[in-house]
Design a protein around this motif. Structure first.
Motif, PDB file in Angstrom:
ATOM      1  N   ILE A  12       0.809  -1.219   0.000  1.00  0.00           N
ATOM      2  CA  ILE A  12       0.000   0.000   0.000  1.00  0.00           C
ATOM      3  C   ILE A  12       0.852   1.285   0.000  1.00  0.00           C
ATOM      4  O   ILE A  12       0.753   2.090  -0.909  1.00  0.00           O
ATOM      5  CB  ILE A  12      -0.953   0.014   1.236  1.00  0.00           C
ATOM      6  N   ASP A  47       3.970  -0.974  11.432  1.00  0.00           N
ATOM      7  CA  ASP A  47       2.949  -0.735  10.402  1.00  0.00           C
ATOM      8  C   ASP A  47       1.585  -0.477  11.048  1.00  0.00           C
ATOM      9  O   ASP A  47       0.635  -1.261  10.884  1.00  0.00           O
ATOM     10  CB  ASP A  47       2.890  -1.954   9.458  1.00  0.00           C
ATOM     11  N   ARG A  50      -3.126 -16.261   8.786  1.00  0.00           N
ATOM     12  CA  ARG A  50      -3.295 -16.227   7.328  1.00  0.00           C
ATOM     13  C   ARG A  50      -1.923 -16.224   6.626  1.00  0.00           C
ATOM     14  O   ARG A  50      -1.728 -16.893   5.612  1.00  0.00           O
ATOM     15  CB  ARG A  50      -4.090 -14.978   6.936  1.00  0.00           C
ATOM     16  N   ASN A 109       5.035  -7.604   9.527  1.00  0.00           N
ATOM     17  CA  ASN A 109       4.758  -6.394  10.294  1.00  0.00           C
ATOM     18  C   ASN A 109       5.161  -6.555  11.757  1.00  0.00           C
ATOM     19  O   ASN A 109       4.649  -5.860  12.642  1.00  0.00           O
ATOM     20  CB  ASN A 109       3.293  -5.988  10.168  1.00  0.00           C
TER      21      ASN A 109
HETATM   22  C1  GN1 Z   1      -2.001  -4.716   2.778  1.00  0.00           C
HETATM   23  O1  GN1 Z   1       0.296  -2.516   3.526  1.00  0.00           O
HETATM   24  P1  GN1 Z   1       0.436  -3.977   3.738  1.00  0.00           P
HETATM   25  O2  GN1 Z   1       1.133  -4.647   2.623  1.00  0.00           O
HETATM   26  O3  GN1 Z   1       1.049  -4.265   5.098  1.00  0.00           O
HETATM   27  C2  GN1 Z   1      -3.415  -4.458   3.304  1.00  0.00           C
HETATM   28  C3  GN1 Z   1      -3.820  -5.543   4.293  1.00  0.00           C
HETATM   29  C4  GN1 Z   1      -3.754  -6.886   3.618  1.00  0.00           C
HETATM   30  C5  GN1 Z   1      -2.369  -7.098   3.044  1.00  0.00           C
HETATM   31  C6  GN1 Z   1      -2.293  -8.356   2.223  1.00  0.00           C
HETATM   32  C7  GN1 Z   1      -4.337  -0.957   4.272  1.00  0.00           C
HETATM   33  O4  GN1 Z   1      -1.069  -4.610   3.847  1.00  0.00           O
HETATM   34  O5  GN1 Z   1      -5.128  -5.317   4.747  1.00  0.00           O
HETATM   35  O6  GN1 Z   1      -4.048  -7.894   4.527  1.00  0.00           O
HETATM   36  O7  GN1 Z   1      -1.970  -6.000   2.188  1.00  0.00           O
HETATM   37  N1  GN1 Z   1      -3.452  -3.156   3.939  1.00  0.00           N
HETATM   38  C8  GN1 Z   1      -4.420  -2.286   3.620  1.00  0.00           C
HETATM   39  O8  GN1 Z   1      -0.971  -8.698   2.027  1.00  0.00           O
HETATM   40  O9  GN1 Z   1      -5.319  -2.557   2.823  1.00  0.00           O
END
Ligand code: GN1
Ligand code: ADP
Ligand code: MG
Length: 372
Positions: free
Chosen positions: A37, A243, A261, A229
């Motif tokens: 993200i 995060d 998961r 994270n």
């Molecule tokens: C996203 O930003 P990140 O990569 O830590 C997402 C999570 C999902 C994940 C799947 C704000 O996380 O909800 O589980 O990808 N974050 C957002 O890998 O949508």
């Protein structure tokens, strides 16, 4: 990327980083991590002061950056207070430390590009992993329940940085709208998966029904407890949960289910070799033991009974979200190739089916009962 663009980018990043109250002279700014993200960079500085993490916040996902940053300020402030009161050592390695901009704000809005930025102290000698061993999973369970219990007495209220983030009923509505609109003309090719999702839709929205009946509480949760994270020390102990963008009120089992998961899947969430995706009971058991050991003082019976549901819910929810994004034409998650979101969705569905097979005789509930 061409050289000229790289030069312009690095000058831009330097200008942004220089607008924060950092120590030392900035030596380099390099992309860091693997998030889907935000954009993360490591800022290396001269002298004895710290290095930093600089992040461009994805403001099409986080529409209220002021609220998001305020949530993080409240949560890190509360965690720091708890650890100070408990006279813990090394608090700066256990709680993220954000630094202010030169204007005294906890983020910068760059009006030239319309981007939002924040900066925090880089924690050295910390490790992130994409998978865990059963031993690490146990420690991680303890760390996540500690995160929940530390935040249980936070007086300040925090908002939903993404409204309805882990609300499965809402996610299904959004998904059905994507299928109906079929913007990228992809729905026809994934009918099988859409049907599998619909076949489970009623069961998978049980938590929202319990919540509306007043039987299930919401508490402050992390809402993105992927393995990567967490920051571990060199001995495999969890130092801190990072995060914090999605910290918000949610069902406590969100963090339990979302960790499993990623951690209890035999492979990465985007492994195209679907045969490798599957549920690892050893990780489930160790993590559950650790989590319940730390959670026994606050978790209610309904929340405990819902844990096996949460193990299924998160691969299901992620399958719905990845497939929805695929159908929409890949507008939300970063993708590296055109079928990436579909591969992720099929991988999460394979994990879900593996969990369903493992739990067909109630194996998870029996194990949980043996832990309490
Ligand atoms: C996203 O930003 P990140 O990569 O830590 C997402 C999570 C999902 C994940 C799947 C704000 O996380 O909800 O589980 O990808 N974050 C957002 O890998 O949508
Ligand atoms: P995203 O996943 O949205 O890109 P994260 O906040 O998870 O952003 O950071 C990306 C990576 O940067 C993490 O997986 C971790 O390796 C590293 N990281 C983040 N914050 C710190 C920190 N304060 N100290 C050391 N490393 C960090
Ligand atoms: Mg991350």
């Amino acid at each position: 990327m061409n050289k000229e663009k790289a030069m312009t980018d690095s000058k831009h990043y330097l200008r942004i980083a220089s607008d924060f109250r950092h120590e030392g002279e900035i030596l380099s700014i390099k992309p860091y991590g693997d998030g889907l993200i935000n954009d993360t960079f490591k800022v290396t500085t001269s002298g004895d002061g710290p290095d930093y993490i600089l992040q461009r916040i994805n403001s099409s996902v986080f529409k209220n950056v002021g609220m998001l940053q305020d949530n993080i300020r409240k949560v890190t402030g509360h965690l720091r207070k708890k650890k100070t009161e408990a006279e813990e050592a090394d608090i700066d390695r256990k709680v993220l430390k954000f630094i202010d901009s030169k204007n005294g704000e906890n983020y910068i809005y760059d009006k030239d590009t319309g981007n939002y930025w924040r900066m925090m102290v880089f924690i050295p000698e910390a490790y992130t992993y994409e998978s865990v061993t059963p031993e690490n999973a146990y420690k991680t369970g303890l760390a996540i329940s500690r995160f929940h219990s530390d935040l249980a007495d936070m007086d300040e209220r925090i908002g939903e940085s993404i409204p309805h983030f882990h609300d499965m009923a809402f996610r299904l509505e959004e998904f059905r709208e994507a299928v109906a609109a079929d913007k990228a003309s992809r729905a026809g090719s994934v009918r099988d998966l859409i049907d599998e999702i619909e076949a489970r839709a009623y069961d998978m929205t049980a938590a929202e029904r319990l919540y509306s009946e007043g039987k299930l509480p919401k508490r402050v949760c992390h809402c993105d407890t992927k393995v990567n994270n967490l920051l571990f020390d060199k001995d495999g102990n969890v130092m801190t949960v990072i995060d914090l963008d999605t910290v918000m009120p949610s069902f406590i089992f969100s963090d339990y289910g979302d960790f499993l998961r990623t951690a209890a899947n035999f492979t990465a969430e985007d492994d195209p070799d679907i045969k490798k995706a599957g549920f690892n009971p050893a990780i489930f058991k160790s993590f559950t033991q650790g989590y319940l050991e730390g959670a026994k003082d606050f978790i209610t019976m309904t929340e405990t009974v819902m844990l096996p549901f949460a193990v299924r819910l998160f691969p299901y929810m992620q399958c719905v979200r990845f497939l929805g994004d695929y159908i929409n034409g890949d507008t939300y998650y970063k993708t590296k190739y055109p079928q990436h979101n579909l591969v992720r969705a099929r991988n999460q569905f394979a994990l879900l089916e593996s969990i369903e097979r493992y739990d067909s005789d109630g194996a998870m509930a029996s194990f949980i009962a043996s832990c309490i």
